[in-house]
Design a protein around this motif. Structure first.
Motif, PDB file in Angstrom:
ATOM      1  N   VAL A  48      35.437  26.917  32.414  1.00  0.00           N
ATOM      2  CA  VAL A  48      36.712  27.580  32.681  1.00  0.00           C
ATOM      3  C   VAL A  48      36.862  27.835  34.186  1.00  0.00           C
ATOM      4  O   VAL A  48      35.971  28.404  34.828  1.00  0.00           O
ATOM      5  N   ASP A  49      38.009  27.405  34.739  1.00  0.00           N
ATOM      6  CA  ASP A  49      38.357  27.745  36.127  1.00  0.00           C
ATOM      7  C   ASP A  49      39.246  28.977  36.115  1.00  0.00           C
ATOM      8  O   ASP A  49      40.168  29.082  35.289  1.00  0.00           O
ATOM      9  N   ILE A  50      38.980  29.905  37.040  1.00  0.00           N
ATOM     10  CA  ILE A  50      39.736  31.154  37.037  1.00  0.00           C
ATOM     11  C   ILE A  50      40.431  31.408  38.370  1.00  0.00           C
ATOM     12  O   ILE A  50      40.080  30.832  39.392  1.00  0.00           O
ATOM     13  N   ILE A  51      41.433  32.282  38.319  1.00  0.00           N
ATOM     14  CA  ILE A  51      42.112  32.782  39.514  1.00  0.00           C
ATOM     15  C   ILE A  51      41.713  34.247  39.666  1.00  0.00           C
ATOM     16  O   ILE A  51      41.838  35.034  38.717  1.00  0.00           O
ATOM     17  N   ILE A  52      41.206  34.599  40.834  1.00  0.00           N
ATOM     18  CA  ILE A  52      40.793  35.974  41.114  1.00  0.00           C
ATOM     19  C   ILE A  52      41.786  36.599  42.089  1.00  0.00           C
ATOM     20  O   ILE A  52      41.945  36.122  43.213  1.00  0.00           O
ATOM     21  N   GLU A  53      42.464  37.637  41.640  1.00  0.00           N
ATOM     22  CA  GLU A  53      43.433  38.344  42.491  1.00  0.00           C
ATOM     23  C   GLU A  53      42.881  39.743  42.776  1.00  0.00           C
ATOM     24  O   GLU A  53      42.889  40.615  41.902  1.00  0.00           O
ATOM     25  N   LYS A  54      42.368  39.939  43.987  1.00  0.00           N
ATOM     26  CA  LYS A  54      41.736  41.219  44.340  1.00  0.00           C
ATOM     27  C   LYS A  54      42.751  42.362  44.272  1.00  0.00           C
ATOM     28  O   LYS A  54      43.911  42.193  44.661  1.00  0.00           O
ATOM     29  N   LEU A  55      42.309  43.504  43.798  1.00  0.00           N
ATOM     30  CA  LEU A  55      43.147  44.696  43.713  1.00  0.00           C
ATOM     31  C   LEU A  55      42.668  45.729  44.736  1.00  0.00           C
ATOM     32  O   LEU A  55      41.486  45.742  45.097  1.00  0.00           O
ATOM     33  N   PRO A  56      43.540  46.632  45.173  1.00  0.00           N
ATOM     34  CA  PRO A  56      43.182  47.558  46.263  1.00  0.00           C
ATOM     35  C   PRO A  56      42.352  48.769  45.840  1.00  0.00           C
ATOM     36  O   PRO A  56      42.019  49.606  46.674  1.00  0.00           O
ATOM     37  N   PHE A  57      42.021  48.870  44.551  1.00  0.00           N
ATOM     38  CA  PHE A  57      41.334  50.074  44.067  1.00  0.00           C
ATOM     39  C   PHE A  57      39.860  50.076  44.502  1.00  0.00           C
ATOM     40  O   PHE A  57      39.202  49.038  44.519  1.00  0.00           O
ATOM     41  N   ARG A  58      39.358  51.289  44.811  1.00  0.00           N
ATOM     42  CA  ARG A  58      37.974  51.433  45.277  1.00  0.00           C
ATOM     43  C   ARG A  58      37.168  52.415  44.437  1.00  0.00           C
ATOM     44  O   ARG A  58      35.957  52.492  44.553  1.00  0.00           O
ATOM     45  N   TYR A  59      37.864  53.202  43.599  1.00  0.00           N
ATOM     46  CA  TYR A  59      37.195  54.263  42.837  1.00  0.00           C
ATOM     47  C   TYR A  59      37.636  54.215  41.381  1.00  0.00           C
ATOM     48  O   TYR A  59      38.756  53.809  41.067  1.00  0.00           O
ATOM     49  N   ILE A  60      36.739  54.639  40.512  1.00  0.00           N
ATOM     50  CA  ILE A  60      37.037  54.689  39.079  1.00  0.00           C
ATOM     51  C   ILE A  60      36.595  56.039  38.531  1.00  0.00           C
ATOM     52  O   ILE A  60      35.605  56.615  38.983  1.00  0.00           O
TER      53      ILE A  60
END
Length: 532
Positions: free
Chosen positions: A464-476
């Protein structure tokens, strides 16, 4: 391997199970190789008896590890030495994979901390050391690469004590530094041990031993170096800490050894001394109190799950640390969390990815059991006490988040299977926004390099080839709240509500300011940093 017949109690008491921790490039994987060499598990460092290429370390079995030259997953290795049965947990040194190391330390009874003599205590070593300290397990220090230029040995001792906050006792002392490493003075045996040049560490090192006052060492070392080592030993005896076994076993004092894993200098003396000092498996904490390893009732817990260790079979292995009782192939056990019976039909032990089916195993041993998708990290298995549960293994907070989609919608089934399996390994954490469906997955990882591993493994193991779209979140933060309602929960503009596989509410934040404001606005909610 010894063919002697040991009783159950003898088998338990000859077990030693330890993890090796270090900053990347301190030589941890090389040291692991040399233990296997001295234990007779491999003939030549860098290769195994059978079909292994000698270009890569035995314990680094995943293809991406060989290409990048780093360890990204913990390996489990077992061998025998002087009637001891040794289980080594070789952990990733790279900080992006420290979560796997934390889990692995839960399965270890002690830890060997490897330090580069040129760099001293490095940031990742400090982080891993504190996990060991929290668990109160004995920590043994091997100061490596003494065959190269490095810090003064006294400065290294100060570094350990000041940076890590643990007292130290040098078990040996180096003779010659800055590339002129000749050997060590063994403080326990009160003798000099000079190492033969050998063949670049591929086979066992030969030693010349004797009393420090023996005149032959004046000739072998030169008068100046011989006098210098005698003066240093005298200073250590007067000003250094005393050897206190109780403090070592409580993790309050670390025995320190100097050596070179690459050339094998000091490896065997370290291994022998380590085995003399360390103890067999100790009682483990559970909801029913401490469980004695020598009790008859078989029990253990899952601390690691690894998919596709054998690419040709696409299998999935759950790693079980045995805590009590004797394991026997084919036995029926109770899966406590699921309250169901499970047959353990094909138990395996490991030399990296080389495996052997085992008929029996004992407390302290790590075995791999086939996982048809029923096990999770932290699950307890036991023979007859259905309510027994060992302490849970915490889920650590991811620091990097991305939206992951598949490039080819026809591969959606393989994509979800891969994501699900890698999630159950603990390599990634999977979330989705409420009421969005499965079209959008949000992945959290502890280290950014894990995205690269995710992409590599999905392509190579699941096609499987994927697209990774980084998100700006740093904390959970995991939300603990009665009657949680996402429609009435008050958020800041830069906060996202997601849910985990159990549909528990989870919040993703871009900054600590938002965490404080959300906590103030929702007084009934507890925002937790760690999920159990």
């Amino acid at each position: 391997m010894s063919k002697e017949n040991f009783s159950f109690i003898e088998e338990v008491r000859r077990r030693r199970t330890f993890a090796i921790i270090s900053h990347p490039d301190a030589g941890k994987t090389t040291l692991t190789e040399k233990f296997l060499l001295y234990g007779g598990a491999i003939r030549e460092a860098g290769s195994v008896k059978s079909r292994r290429s000698n270009k890569h370390a035995v314990s680094d079995w995943m293809e991406i590890e060989k290409k990048r030259g780093i360890s990204v997953t913990s390996s489990v290795l077992q061998f025998n030495y002087n009637n001891f049965c040794i289980n080594i947990l070789d952990t990733p040194g790279h900080q992006d994979f420290s979560e796997d190391t934390y889990r692995t330390l839960m399965a270890a009874d002690s830890a060997v901390m490897v330090i580069d003599c040129a760099k001293g205590v490095e940031p990742q070593t400090k982080k891993l050391f504190h996990v060991c300290k929290m668990r109160g397990i004995p920590i043994f220090t091997f100061i490596n690469k003494m065959d190269r230029a490095g810090k003064d040995p006294f400065d290294l001792m100060d570094d350990i004590e000041n940076v890590l906050g643990i007292r130290s006792y040098p078990m040996n002392w180096p003779i010659g530094t800055d590339g002129n490493f000749k050997g060590v003075f063994n403080r326990q045996k009160k003798q000099i041990e000079l190492f033969d040049g050998g063949n670049h560490g591929q086979s066992v090192a030969k030693t010349i031993t004797g009393d420090i006052t023996d005149e032959k060492f004046t000739e072998l070392l030169g008068e100046d170096l011989h006098e210098e080592i005698q003066g240093q030993i005298e200073l250590l005896d007067i000003a250094g800490d005393n050897f206190e076994l109780d403090q070592i076993l409580n993790g309050e004092l670390t025995p320190v050894f100097f050596g070179s894993a690459l050339t094998n200098f000091g490896v065997e003396p370290f291994l022998e001394s380590f085995l003399e000092i360390t103890m067999p498996p100790k009682p483990r904490k559970s909801n029913l109190g401490d469980i004695d390893p020598e009790s008859d009732n078989f029990s253990g817990f899952i601390f690691k799950i690894q998919a596709n260790m054998d690419p040709s079979h696409r299998d999935r292995i759950a790693f079980l640390r045995i805590c009590s009782g004797k394991f026997e192939k084919g036995m029926m056990v109770n899966h406590v969390q699921k309250n169901k019976k499970v047959r353990l039909a094909q138990p395996q032990q490991f030399l990296a990815q080389d495996r052997v089916i085992v008929d029996s195993a004992y407390p302290g041993d790590i075995i791999g059991i086939h996982d048809p998708g029923i096990f999770k990290i932290g699950d307890t298995l036991c023979q007859d006490q259905s309510k027994l549960q060992y302490e849970g293994i915490p889920q650590f907070a991811p620091e990097h988040f991305a939206k992951i989609t598949t490039k080819n919608s026809l591969k959606r089934k393989q994509f979800l299977k891969g994501i699900n399996q890698l999630s159950e390994e603990g390599a990634i954490q999977v979330y989705k926004r409420p009421n969005i469906g499965m079209e959008e997955l949000i992945i959290g990882v502890v280290g950014a390099l894990q995205f690269e591993v995710l992409e590599y493994r999905l392509k190579n193991e699941y096609g499987v080839d994927i697209i990774i779209e980084k998100l700006p979140f740093r904390y959970i933060r995991w939300v603990d709240m009665d009657n949680f309602d996402p429609n009435t929960f008050s958020l800041t503009m830069d906060t996202m509500i997601v849910e985990n596989e159990n549909k528990d509410p989870v919040l993703l934040f871009q900054n600590e300011w938002s965490i404080r404001h959300v906590a103030e606005r929702n007084k009934d909610a507890v925002l937790k940093e760690v999920s159990l």
